[in-house]
Design an enzyme around this catalytic site. Sequence first.
Site, PDB file in Angstrom:
ATOM      1  N   LYS A 118      -0.758   4.864   4.561  1.00  0.00           N
ATOM      2  CA  LYS A 118      -1.704   3.938   5.202  1.00  0.00           C
ATOM      3  C   LYS A 118      -1.329   3.761   6.671  1.00  0.00           C
ATOM      4  O   LYS A 118      -0.163   3.522   6.996  1.00  0.00           O
ATOM      5  CB  LYS A 118      -1.705   2.589   4.475  1.00  0.00           C
ATOM      6  CG  LYS A 118      -2.749   1.638   5.027  1.00  0.00           C
ATOM      7  CD  LYS A 118      -3.031   0.498   4.089  1.00  0.00           C
ATOM      8  CE  LYS A 118      -3.997  -0.508   4.674  1.00  0.00           C
ATOM      9  NZ  LYS A 118      -5.317   0.063   4.961  1.00  0.00           N
ATOM     10  N   HIS A 132       0.830  -1.207   0.000  1.00  0.00           N
ATOM     11  CA  HIS A 132       0.000   0.000   0.000  1.00  0.00           C
ATOM     12  C   HIS A 132       0.861   1.253   0.000  1.00  0.00           C
ATOM     13  O   HIS A 132       2.056   1.195   0.318  1.00  0.00           O
ATOM     14  CB  HIS A 132      -0.917   0.020   1.230  1.00  0.00           C
ATOM     15  CG  HIS A 132      -2.105  -0.893   1.096  1.00  0.00           C
ATOM     16  ND1 HIS A 132      -2.026  -2.241   1.336  1.00  0.00           N
ATOM     17  CD2 HIS A 132      -3.385  -0.635   0.732  1.00  0.00           C
ATOM     18  CE1 HIS A 132      -3.227  -2.782   1.124  1.00  0.00           C
ATOM     19  NE2 HIS A 132      -4.067  -1.830   0.753  1.00  0.00           N
TER      20      HIS A 132
HETATM   21  N1  LIG Z   1     -12.786  -0.323   2.071  1.00  0.00           N
HETATM   22  C1  LIG Z   1     -12.005   0.059   1.056  1.00  0.00           C
HETATM   23  O1  LIG Z   1     -12.164  -0.380  -0.110  1.00  0.00           O
HETATM   24  C2  LIG Z   1     -10.925   1.069   1.334  1.00  0.00           C
HETATM   25  C3  LIG Z   1     -10.164   1.613   0.285  1.00  0.00           C
HETATM   26  C4  LIG Z   1      -9.193   2.562   0.594  1.00  0.00           C
HETATM   27  C5  LIG Z   1      -9.007   2.968   1.904  1.00  0.00           C
HETATM   28  N2  LIG Z   1      -9.753   2.400   2.902  1.00  0.00           N
HETATM   29  C6  LIG Z   1      -9.658   2.811   4.306  1.00  0.00           C
HETATM   30  O2  LIG Z   1     -10.379   4.035   4.446  1.00  0.00           O
HETATM   31  C7  LIG Z   1      -9.832   4.769   5.566  1.00  0.00           C
HETATM   32  C8  LIG Z   1      -9.546   6.203   5.128  1.00  0.00           C
HETATM   33  O3  LIG Z   1      -8.510   6.202   4.147  1.00  0.00           O
HETATM   34  P1  LIG Z   1      -7.974   7.574   3.510  1.00  0.00           P
HETATM   35  O4  LIG Z   1      -6.830   7.213   2.647  1.00  0.00           O
HETATM   36  O5  LIG Z   1      -9.114   8.338   2.937  1.00  0.00           O
HETATM   37  O6  LIG Z   1      -7.438   8.323   4.841  1.00  0.00           O
HETATM   38  P2  LIG Z   1      -7.211   9.872   5.050  1.00  0.00           P
HETATM   39  O7  LIG Z   1      -6.298   9.990   6.225  1.00  0.00           O
HETATM   40  O8  LIG Z   1      -6.841  10.532   3.774  1.00  0.00           O
HETATM   41  O9  LIG Z   1      -8.672  10.432   5.470  1.00  0.00           O
HETATM   42  C9  LIG Z   1      -9.234  10.309   6.752  1.00  0.00           C
HETATM   43  C10 LIG Z   1     -10.139  11.513   7.011  1.00  0.00           C
HETATM   44  O10 LIG Z   1     -10.715  11.341   8.317  1.00  0.00           O
HETATM   45  C11 LIG Z   1     -10.707  12.603   8.960  1.00  0.00           C
HETATM   46  N3  LIG Z   1     -10.712  12.485  10.420  1.00  0.00           N
HETATM   47  C12 LIG Z   1      -9.686  12.089  11.222  1.00  0.00           C
HETATM   48  N4  LIG Z   1     -10.042  12.182  12.512  1.00  0.00           N
HETATM   49  C13 LIG Z   1     -11.312  12.617  12.525  1.00  0.00           C
HETATM   50  C14 LIG Z   1     -12.225  12.922  13.572  1.00  0.00           C
HETATM   51  N5  LIG Z   1     -11.893  12.796  14.864  1.00  0.00           N
HETATM   52  N6  LIG Z   1     -13.456  13.360  13.232  1.00  0.00           N
HETATM   53  C15 LIG Z   1     -13.799  13.525  11.936  1.00  0.00           C
HETATM   54  N7  LIG Z   1     -12.968  13.266  10.898  1.00  0.00           N
HETATM   55  C16 LIG Z   1     -11.745  12.823  11.199  1.00  0.00           C
HETATM   56  C17 LIG Z   1      -9.415  13.251   8.487  1.00  0.00           C
HETATM   57  O11 LIG Z   1      -9.420  14.670   8.683  1.00  0.00           O
HETATM   58  C18 LIG Z   1      -9.385  12.856   7.028  1.00  0.00           C
HETATM   59  O12 LIG Z   1     -10.028  13.806   6.215  1.00  0.00           O
HETATM   60  C19 LIG Z   1      -8.589   3.983   6.019  1.00  0.00           C
HETATM   61  O13 LIG Z   1      -8.945   3.168   7.119  1.00  0.00           O
HETATM   62  C20 LIG Z   1      -8.260   3.104   4.813  1.00  0.00           C
HETATM   63  O14 LIG Z   1      -7.578   1.912   5.155  1.00  0.00           O
HETATM   64  C21 LIG Z   1     -10.700   1.469   2.621  1.00  0.00           C
END
Ligand SMILES: NC(=O)c1ccc[n+]([C@@H]2O[C@H](COP(=O)([O-])OP(=O)(O)OC[C@H]3O[C@@H](n4cnc5c(N)ncnc54)[C@H](O)[C@@H]3O)[C@@H](O)[C@H]2O)c1
Length: 265
Positions: A156, A152
């Site tokens: 991540k 990844h």
């Molecule tokens: N299921 C899937 O197919 C899939 C695919 C990609 C990523 N993911 C997962 O999705 C999640 C997010 O990934 P990402 O790359 O977008 O991460 P990222 O860090 O870019 O985004 C996370 C967001 O959450 C917000 N956040 C953090 N703390 C917060 C709080 N207390 N209150 C409100 N908002 C808050 C952050 O400000 C940010 O905008 C990860 O767990 C990743 O592993 C899942």
Amino acid sequence: MKKIVMFGICGNMGVSISKELIKEEGIELVGGFDIKNAGKDIGEFLTGEKTGYRIYDCRNDIKKLNPDIIIDFTNADVAYESINWAIDNNIDIIVGTTGFSRDELSAIERKSLKAKSKTFIVPNFSIGAVIMIKISKLISKYFDNCEIIEMHHDKKKDAPSGTSLYSVEEISQCKKFNESRLEEGENEIIEGSRGGFKDGIHIHSVRLPGLMAHQNIIFGARGQTLSIRHDSLDRSAFYPGVILAIKNIDKIQNYTFGLDKLIDI
Ligand SMILES: NC(=O)c1ccc[n+]([C@@H]2O[C@H](COP(=O)([O-])OP(=O)(O)OC[C@H]3O[C@@H](n4cnc5c(N)ncnc54)[C@H](O)[C@@H]3O)[C@@H](O)[C@H]2O)c1
């Protein structure tokens, strides 16, 4: 029309998926939840065009929007609180966030079973990853060993990935491989060289800039290996799965784990 609120709307997944949802018929993105950009118009933030819907940093403001479904892409701690909040407020929630512990998942399952709303946890929304896991279950019956290399991007936060953990859970239902992480007499010169270990399968996590989300499941037997690899090359790989989950939420059980429950393979 399904009214959706995106939790983590300012993150990589939140932005990417929200831009797609705005274009989708039968779906209305009525708000966002994030610690960043609270008060901003979601349309202005995502595309530059105002929608009249805003980003909030307090869950109780979200309740006033009366959403049908929350979609969560935040982090495991925030998502765990959000799932509990959604259940307490009778709102369906689709969770793409990964990194929950086994205990957290069990607690979520117990609570959802008594809930009036649906909790749908999807560690990987790409259809190819779902097929990879299904095929691996079949392959496992004919091979002696299995190891997973998941790769990844370097931002991540959780390791190993949710997809690798789910793959192990599914494969180990069909076949139990190794009893222990190291074989008798096997010497790990640098600690961790043989990777993580869960339910008889080694998992190796690679984090590098330039990568998106990739997984190679390698099976071994005497004189042969069989590898099955899936690559999500950009976030558009996740769009069809998210739309599928939204449009079919009424069909699933109160607690559902994995997109495979909606795909007939
Ligand atoms: N299921 C899937 O197919 C899939 C695919 C990609 C990523 N993911 C997962 O999705 C999640 C997010 O990934 P990402 O790359 O977008 O991460 P990222 O860090 O870019 O985004 C996370 C967001 O959450 C917000 N956040 C953090 N703390 C917060 C709080 N207390 N209150 C409100 N908002 C808050 C952050 O400000 C940010 O905008 C990860 O767990 C990743 O592993 C899942």
